[in-house]
Write a protein that holds these residues in place. Structure first.
Motif, PDB file in Angstrom:
ATOM      1  N   GLY A  42       0.954 -16.438  -4.849  1.00 58.18           N
ATOM      2  CA  GLY A  42       0.671 -16.733  -6.240  1.00 58.18           C
ATOM      3  C   GLY A  42       0.796 -15.558  -7.183  1.00 58.18           C
ATOM      4  N   LYS A  43       1.114 -14.374  -6.657  1.00 55.32           N
ATOM      5  CA  LYS A  43       1.265 -13.196  -7.499  1.00 55.32           C
ATOM      6  C   LYS A  43       2.593 -12.507  -7.193  1.00 55.32           C
ATOM      7  N   GLY A  44       3.074 -11.743  -8.157  1.00 53.65           N
ATOM      8  CA  GLY A  44       4.305 -11.006  -7.969  1.00 53.65           C
ATOM      9  C   GLY A  44       4.109  -9.769  -7.113  1.00 53.65           C
ATOM     10  N   ARG A  45       5.231  -9.236  -6.639  1.00 54.42           N
ATOM     11  CA  ARG A  45       5.179  -8.024  -5.844  1.00 54.42           C
ATOM     12  C   ARG A  45       4.851  -6.838  -6.747  1.00 54.42           C
ATOM     13  N   GLU A  46       3.876  -6.023  -6.334  1.00 50.35           N
ATOM     14  CA  GLU A  46       3.440  -4.899  -7.148  1.00 50.35           C
ATOM     15  C   GLU A  46       3.636  -3.577  -6.421  1.00 50.35           C
ATOM     16  N   GLY A  47       3.891  -2.544  -7.206  1.00 49.13           N
ATOM     17  CA  GLY A  47       4.021  -1.216  -6.649  1.00 49.13           C
ATOM     18  C   GLY A  47       2.667  -0.663  -6.239  1.00 49.13           C
ATOM     19  N   VAL A  48       2.584  -0.119  -5.046  1.00 51.94           N
ATOM     20  CA  VAL A  48       1.364   0.485  -4.523  1.00 51.94           C
ATOM     21  C   VAL A  48       1.436   2.001  -4.606  1.00 51.94           C
ATOM     22  N   SER A  49       2.527   2.560  -4.089  1.00 51.25           N
ATOM     23  CA  SER A  49       2.693   4.007  -4.066  1.00 51.25           C
ATOM     24  C   SER A  49       4.158   4.349  -3.908  1.00 51.25           C
ATOM     25  N   CYS A  50       4.580   5.464  -4.505  1.00 48.49           N
ATOM     26  CA  CYS A  50       5.952   5.939  -4.393  1.00 48.49           C
ATOM     27  C   CYS A  50       5.957   7.443  -4.177  1.00 48.49           C
ATOM     28  N   ILE A  51       7.009   7.926  -3.508  1.00 48.43           N
ATOM     29  CA  ILE A  51       7.163   9.347  -3.254  1.00 48.43           C
ATOM     30  C   ILE A  51       8.612   9.737  -3.507  1.00 48.43           C
ATOM     31  N   SER A  52       8.825  10.911  -4.117  1.00 44.04           N
ATOM     32  CA  SER A  52      10.156  11.352  -4.494  1.00 44.04           C
ATOM     33  C   SER A  52      10.973  11.780  -3.284  1.00 44.04           C
ATOM     34  N   ARG A  53      12.269  12.029  -3.532  1.00 47.22           N
ATOM     35  CA  ARG A  53      13.151  12.468  -2.448  1.00 47.22           C
ATOM     36  C   ARG A  53      12.651  13.732  -1.778  1.00 47.22           C
ATOM     37  N   SER A  54      12.162  14.667  -2.573  1.00 43.54           N
ATOM     38  CA  SER A  54      11.665  15.933  -2.042  1.00 43.54           C
ATOM     39  C   SER A  54      10.279  15.805  -1.430  1.00 43.54           C
ATOM     40  N   ALA A  92      -2.506  -8.324   1.857  1.00 44.89           N
ATOM     41  CA  ALA A  92      -1.193  -8.646   1.309  1.00 44.89           C
ATOM     42  C   ALA A  92      -0.136  -8.381   2.373  1.00 44.89           C
ATOM     43  N   ILE A  93       1.081  -8.813   2.082  1.00 37.42           N
ATOM     44  CA  ILE A  93       2.237  -8.359   2.837  1.00 37.42           C
ATOM     45  C   ILE A  93       2.726  -7.078   2.179  1.00 37.42           C
ATOM     46  N   TYR A  94       2.874  -6.023   2.965  1.00 37.04           N
ATOM     47  CA  TYR A  94       3.295  -4.723   2.464  1.00 37.04           C
ATOM     48  C   TYR A  94       4.753  -4.477   2.814  1.00 37.04           C
TER      49      TYR A  94
END
Length: 124
Positions: A42-54, A92-94
């Motif tokens: 019932g909800k959209g996929r949301e960003g949890v955490s991100c990390i840069s290339r470096s 959730a599904i991660y």
């Protein structure tokens, strides 16, 4: 083309911990920014955490800040999401995702390679 496989999901009690893994093949993670996303019915996929290339720059959603840690291990070509102090609302599904570009605001549109997802259930 980069392939991603998530693992480490499961059932855990509130306050417990899980570490999700994202194993990459077809490219080195040194050249990719990585994002973790989650989705509930019932909800959209949301960003949890991100990390840069470096690996120098990271982003966390307010809901998980100070509880989750994103990291990359270049020797294993694997990204991780360490999840501590888990709450029922973390259920959730991660999904793991990758991009050769900048991850921007850690949104869905920033990423072009995706894993299959792994279920995380936090319940007493």
């Amino acid at each position: 083309q980069l392939q991603l496989v998530e693992s480490g999901g499961g059932l855990v009690q509130p306050g417990g911990s899980l570490r999700l893994s994202c194993l990459a093949s077809g490219g080195t993670l040194d050249y990719y920014a990585i994002g973790w996303f989650r989705q509930v019915p019932g909800k959209g996929r949301e960003g949890v955490s991100c990390i840069s290339r470096s690996g120098v720059t990271t982003h966390y959603a307010d809901s998980v800040k100070d509880r989750f840690i994103i990291s990359k291990d270049r020797t294993k070509n694997t990204a991780y999401l360490q999840m501590d102090s888990l709450k029922p609302e973390d259920t959730a599904i991660y999904y793991c995702a990758a991009t050769k570009g900048w991850f921007g605001s850690c949104g869905l549109g920033d990423f072009d390679s995706w894993g299959q997802g792994t279920q995380v259930t936090v319940s007493s």
